[in-house]
Scaffold this motif. Structure first.
Motif: not given
Length: 234
Positions: A38-48
């Motif tokens: 819902r919040d792409p800023a919450s995706v912090t995994l490098p490489g995705v």
């Protein structure tokens, strides 16, 4: 299909099981991993590749499918679970919420990506289900109803998409050690183990996988009526 070289889209990929799906896809050599949240800023995994996604929003689902036309593996992981029985105050509203995400959201994503998968050789869809697809108890009653429906949906999708050579896999698991179960004193599997078994099943060409002994026993006991009185694992 092989995870190595695949283009993977994971819904609910910012934490918990979804995050583990994204991590292991990268570790297994996926060519690209889209991480829906819902919040792409919450995706912090490098490489995705973060993707803004609410599976209950038709416009967001359509936009995600358009942005990720190269997908070969869709992981329908996004879901909600609320505690409570079907007799609790607000149970009908809670059940509707469960269905919007756990059933209609899964259907919307599968329909939106089906043509992309077909264009890319068929690929695969993995739907995250539960032992609660078969065993429903007051602790998570609405969730269980929605997962039973999602199991039926998965079986229907499998036959609808077989002609285009899309592998549809149902993943059944018991309690998993994520935020959802943090307050429960029950036996829990690790996300790493569940995801590893899921990817192994996809690569083996399976159409259903149960990731723990209790879930396997539940499936085996359906014809004997295990859903009538089986206790939850302790």
């Amino acid at each position: 299909m092989k995870i190595e070289g695949a283009v993977v889209f994971v819904t609910g990929a910012n934490r918990g099981l979804g995050l583990e799906f994204a991590k292991q896809a990268l570790a297994r050599g996926a060519r690209k991993v889209y991480a829906g949240a819902r919040d792409p800023a919450s995706v912090t995994l490098p490489g995705v590749v973060p993707v803004k996604l609410d599976v209950t929003d038709p416009a967001a689902v359509a936009a995600a499918a358009e942005a990720a036309r190269d997908v070969t593996l869709l992981i329908n992981n996004a879901g909600i679970a609320r505690y409570g029985s079907l007799m609790d105050e607000g149970a009908p509203e809670a059940l509707r919420d469960h269905f919007e995400t756990n059933v209609f959201g899964m259907l919307a994503m599968s329909r939106a990506f089906a043509s992309k998968l077909a264009a890319n050789g068929g690929g695969a869809i993995l739907n995250v289900l539960s032992v609660a697809s078969w065993l429903n108890r007051p602790l998570l009653a609405g969730y269980g109803v929605s997962k039973s429906a999602a199991w039926g949906l998965t079986n229907g999708l499998r036959h609808s998409l077989r002609e285009q050579h899309t592998q549809v896999v149902g993943l059944h698991a018991g309690f998993i050690d994520t935020d959802l179960t943090s307050g429960l004193d029950v036996a829990k599997a690790t996300p790493a183990d569940v995801v590893s078994q899921a990817y192994d099943a996809i690569e083996a060409g399976a159409e259903e996988v149960s990731t723990d002994e209790f879930t396997r026993q539940a499936k085996a006991g359906l014809s004997a009526g295990i859903y009538l009185d089986a206790p939850l694992p302790r």
